[in-house]
Design a protein around this motif. Structure first.
Motif, PDB file in Angstrom:
ATOM      1  N   PHE A 168       8.738  -0.646   9.060  1.00 24.63           N
ATOM      2  CA  PHE A 168       8.340  -1.042   7.713  1.00 24.63           C
ATOM      3  C   PHE A 168       9.437  -1.921   7.148  1.00 24.63           C
ATOM      4  CE2 PHE A 168       5.637   2.551   8.391  1.00 24.63           C
ATOM      5  CZ  PHE A 168       4.471   2.206   7.746  1.00 24.63           C
ATOM      6  N   TRP A 169       9.027  -2.984   6.491  1.00 20.27           N
ATOM      7  CA  TRP A 169       9.979  -3.956   5.960  1.00 20.27           C
ATOM      8  C   TRP A 169       9.542  -4.343   4.550  1.00 20.27           C
ATOM      9  CZ3 TRP A 169      13.517  -5.718   9.750  1.00 20.27           C
ATOM     10  CH2 TRP A 169      14.508  -6.549   9.259  1.00 20.27           C
ATOM     11  N   PRO A 170      10.204  -3.815   3.506  1.00 16.16           N
ATOM     12  CA  PRO A 170       9.849  -4.232   2.147  1.00 16.16           C
ATOM     13  C   PRO A 170      10.386  -5.630   1.859  1.00 16.16           C
ATOM     14  CG  PRO A 170      11.561  -2.549   2.091  1.00 16.16           C
ATOM     15  CD  PRO A 170      11.215  -2.778   3.522  1.00 16.16           C
ATOM     16  N   ALA A 171       9.596  -6.412   1.156  1.00 19.73           N
ATOM     17  CA  ALA A 171      10.004  -7.775   0.812  1.00 19.73           C
ATOM     18  C   ALA A 171       9.331  -8.186  -0.482  1.00 19.73           C
ATOM     19  CB  ALA A 171       9.638  -8.745   1.927  1.00 19.73           C
ATOM     20  N   LYS A 172       9.925  -9.155  -1.139  1.00 20.38           N
ATOM     21  CA  LYS A 172       9.331  -9.729  -2.338  1.00 20.38           C
ATOM     22  C   LYS A 172       9.180 -11.218  -2.095  1.00 20.38           C
ATOM     23  CE  LYS A 172       9.826  -9.976  -7.306  1.00 20.38           C
ATOM     24  NZ  LYS A 172      10.696  -9.722  -8.438  1.00 20.38           N
ATOM     25  N   PRO A 173       7.948 -11.657  -1.765  1.00 19.62           N
ATOM     26  CA  PRO A 173       7.739 -13.090  -1.517  1.00 19.62           C
ATOM     27  C   PRO A 173       8.152 -13.931  -2.730  1.00 19.62           C
ATOM     28  CG  PRO A 173       5.843 -11.813  -0.819  1.00 19.62           C
ATOM     29  CD  PRO A 173       6.749 -10.881  -1.571  1.00 19.62           C
ATOM     30  N   ARG A 174       8.673 -15.105  -2.472  1.00 15.42           N
ATOM     31  CA  ARG A 174       9.202 -15.959  -3.540  1.00 15.42           C
ATOM     32  C   ARG A 174       8.176 -16.321  -4.589  1.00 15.42           C
ATOM     33  NH1 ARG A 174      13.550 -20.069  -0.882  1.00 15.42           N
ATOM     34  NH2 ARG A 174      14.811 -18.428   0.036  1.00 15.42           N
ATOM     35  N   GLY A 175       6.964 -16.612  -4.207  1.00  9.72           N
ATOM     36  CA  GLY A 175       5.944 -17.029  -5.160  1.00  9.72           C
ATOM     37  C   GLY A 175       5.253 -15.872  -5.862  1.00  9.72           C
ATOM     38  N   SER A 176       5.610 -14.662  -5.501  1.00 12.32           N
ATOM     39  CA  SER A 176       4.937 -13.484  -6.045  1.00 12.32           C
ATOM     40  C   SER A 176       5.890 -12.716  -6.948  1.00 12.32           C
ATOM     41  CB  SER A 176       4.492 -12.578  -4.892  1.00 12.32           C
ATOM     42  OG  SER A 176       4.010 -11.359  -5.395  1.00 12.32           O
ATOM     43  N   GLY A 177       5.347 -12.079  -7.948  1.00  9.16           N
ATOM     44  CA  GLY A 177       6.170 -11.257  -8.823  1.00  9.16           C
ATOM     45  C   GLY A 177       6.162  -9.803  -8.413  1.00  9.16           C
ATOM     46  N   ARG A 178       5.514  -9.505  -7.275  1.00  7.76           N
ATOM     47  CA  ARG A 178       5.351  -8.112  -6.858  1.00  7.76           C
ATOM     48  C   ARG A 178       5.792  -7.933  -5.404  1.00  7.76           C
ATOM     49  NH1 ARG A 178      -0.101  -4.529  -7.398  1.00  7.76           N
ATOM     50  NH2 ARG A 178       0.921  -2.618  -6.778  1.00  7.76           N
ATOM     51  N   PRO A 179       6.496  -6.849  -5.103  1.00  6.11           N
ATOM     52  CA  PRO A 179       6.915  -6.600  -3.718  1.00  6.11           C
ATOM     53  C   PRO A 179       5.724  -6.267  -2.815  1.00  6.11           C
ATOM     54  CG  PRO A 179       8.100  -5.171  -5.256  1.00  6.11           C
ATOM     55  CD  PRO A 179       7.040  -5.868  -6.028  1.00  6.11           C
ATOM     56  N   VAL A 180       5.952  -6.411  -1.525  1.00 11.51           N
ATOM     57  CA  VAL A 180       4.973  -6.097  -0.491  1.00 11.51           C
ATOM     58  C   VAL A 180       5.691  -5.288   0.580  1.00 11.51           C
ATOM     59  CG1 VAL A 180       3.487  -7.103   1.292  1.00 11.51           C
ATOM     60  CG2 VAL A 180       3.689  -8.217  -0.907  1.00 11.51           C
ATOM     61  N   LEU A 181       4.988  -4.364   1.189  1.00  7.49           N
ATOM     62  CA  LEU A 181       5.553  -3.571   2.284  1.00  7.49           C
ATOM     63  C   LEU A 181       4.901  -4.040   3.579  1.00  7.49           C
ATOM     64  CD1 LEU A 181       7.486  -1.204   2.788  1.00  7.49           C
ATOM     65  CD2 LEU A 181       5.520   0.307   2.643  1.00  7.49           C
ATOM     66  N   PHE A 182       5.694  -4.686   4.433  1.00  9.74           N
ATOM     67  CA  PHE A 182       5.187  -5.150   5.716  1.00  9.74           C
ATOM     68  C   PHE A 182       5.269  -4.000   6.722  1.00  9.74           C
ATOM     69  CE2 PHE A 182       6.433  -9.181   3.810  1.00  9.74           C
ATOM     70  CZ  PHE A 182       5.314  -9.946   4.075  1.00  9.74           C
ATOM     71  N   GLN A 183       4.165  -3.741   7.402  1.00  3.43           N
ATOM     72  CA  GLN A 183       4.133  -2.751   8.466  1.00  3.43           C
ATOM     73  C   GLN A 183       4.005  -3.527   9.772  1.00  3.43           C
ATOM     74  OE1 GLN A 183       0.736  -0.149   8.455  1.00  3.43           O
ATOM     75  NE2 GLN A 183       1.709   1.317   9.820  1.00  3.43           N
ATOM     76  N   LEU A 184       5.037  -3.439  10.597  1.00  6.27           N
ATOM     77  CA  LEU A 184       5.066  -4.193  11.835  1.00  6.27           C
ATOM     78  C   LEU A 184       4.866  -3.247  13.018  1.00  6.27           C
ATOM     79  CD1 LEU A 184       8.202  -6.399  11.074  1.00  6.27           C
ATOM     80  CD2 LEU A 184       5.811  -6.970  10.680  1.00  6.27           C
ATOM     81  N   HIS A 185       3.825  -3.461  13.796  1.00  2.00           N
ATOM     82  CA  HIS A 185       3.610  -2.718  15.031  1.00  2.00           C
ATOM     83  C   HIS A 185       4.108  -3.628  16.146  1.00  2.00           C
ATOM     84  CE1 HIS A 185       1.196   0.445  13.233  1.00  2.00           C
ATOM     85  NE2 HIS A 185       0.505  -0.488  12.584  1.00  2.00           N
ATOM     86  N   LEU A 186       5.245  -3.292  16.721  1.00  2.00           N
ATOM     87  CA  LEU A 186       5.833  -4.096  17.782  1.00  2.00           C
ATOM     88  C   LEU A 186       5.487  -3.477  19.125  1.00  2.00           C
ATOM     89  CD1 LEU A 186       9.289  -4.511  16.063  1.00  2.00           C
ATOM     90  CD2 LEU A 186       7.557  -6.275  16.294  1.00  2.00           C
ATOM     91  N   TRP A 187       4.871  -4.241  19.986  1.00  2.00           N
ATOM     92  CA  TRP A 187       4.525  -3.795  21.332  1.00  2.00           C
ATOM     93  C   TRP A 187       5.416  -4.529  22.305  1.00  2.00           C
ATOM     94  CZ3 TRP A 187      -1.251  -2.646  22.464  1.00  2.00           C
ATOM     95  CH2 TRP A 187      -1.773  -1.867  21.438  1.00  2.00           C
ATOM     96  N   ASP A 188       6.232  -3.780  22.993  1.00  2.00           N
ATOM     97  CA  ASP A 188       7.214  -4.341  23.914  1.00  2.00           C
ATOM     98  C   ASP A 188       6.808  -3.952  25.332  1.00  2.00           C
ATOM     99  OD1 ASP A 188       9.518  -5.142  25.257  1.00  2.00           O
ATOM    100  OD2 ASP A 188      10.629  -3.376  24.641  1.00  2.00           O
TER     101      ASP A 188
END
Length: 104
Positions: A84-104
């Motif tokens: 999980f990677w929380p981020a606040k996109p530059r053009g947005s006033g609200r944070p987003v939580l990125f859920q990354l499923h990495l398959w190695d």
């Protein structure tokens, strides 16, 4: 880039870090956030493919905040990791939580 360390981003960072290390989540788990901090989750599935020994597993470990294996060993089959990677996109006033499923 410094949003996670700011007072507004710190609660999101604290939800994914435990004892100065990024928490490992299962496929059905997610960080527990208070209702006031609830944000949308954006899910991505990333499949890493390449020749043996090029650093795919080390990349996943680095993204997850865990140490890379000191010795090279070939990954048998597919190893799935959820980050999980929380981020606040530059053009947005609200944070987003990125859920990354990495398959190695």
């Amino acid at each position: 880039p410094g949003w996670l360390l700011s007072p507004a981003g710190r609660p999101y960072l604290d939800s994914i870090v435990h004892k100065n290390q990024r928490r490992v989540f299962g496929l059905l788990e997610r960080p527990a956030l208070p209702p006031a901090l609830a944000v949308p989750t954006v899910t991505y599935k990333l499949f890493l493919a390449g020749r043996s020994g090029v650093g795919k597993t080390a990349l996943v470990a680095w993204l997850g905040g865990t140490p890379a294996p000191p010795a090279h060993h070939e990954t048998l089959g597919i190893e799935a990791t959820t980050l999980f990677w929380p981020a606040k996109p530059r053009g947005s006033g609200r944070p987003v939580l990125f859920q990354l499923h990495l398959w190695d």
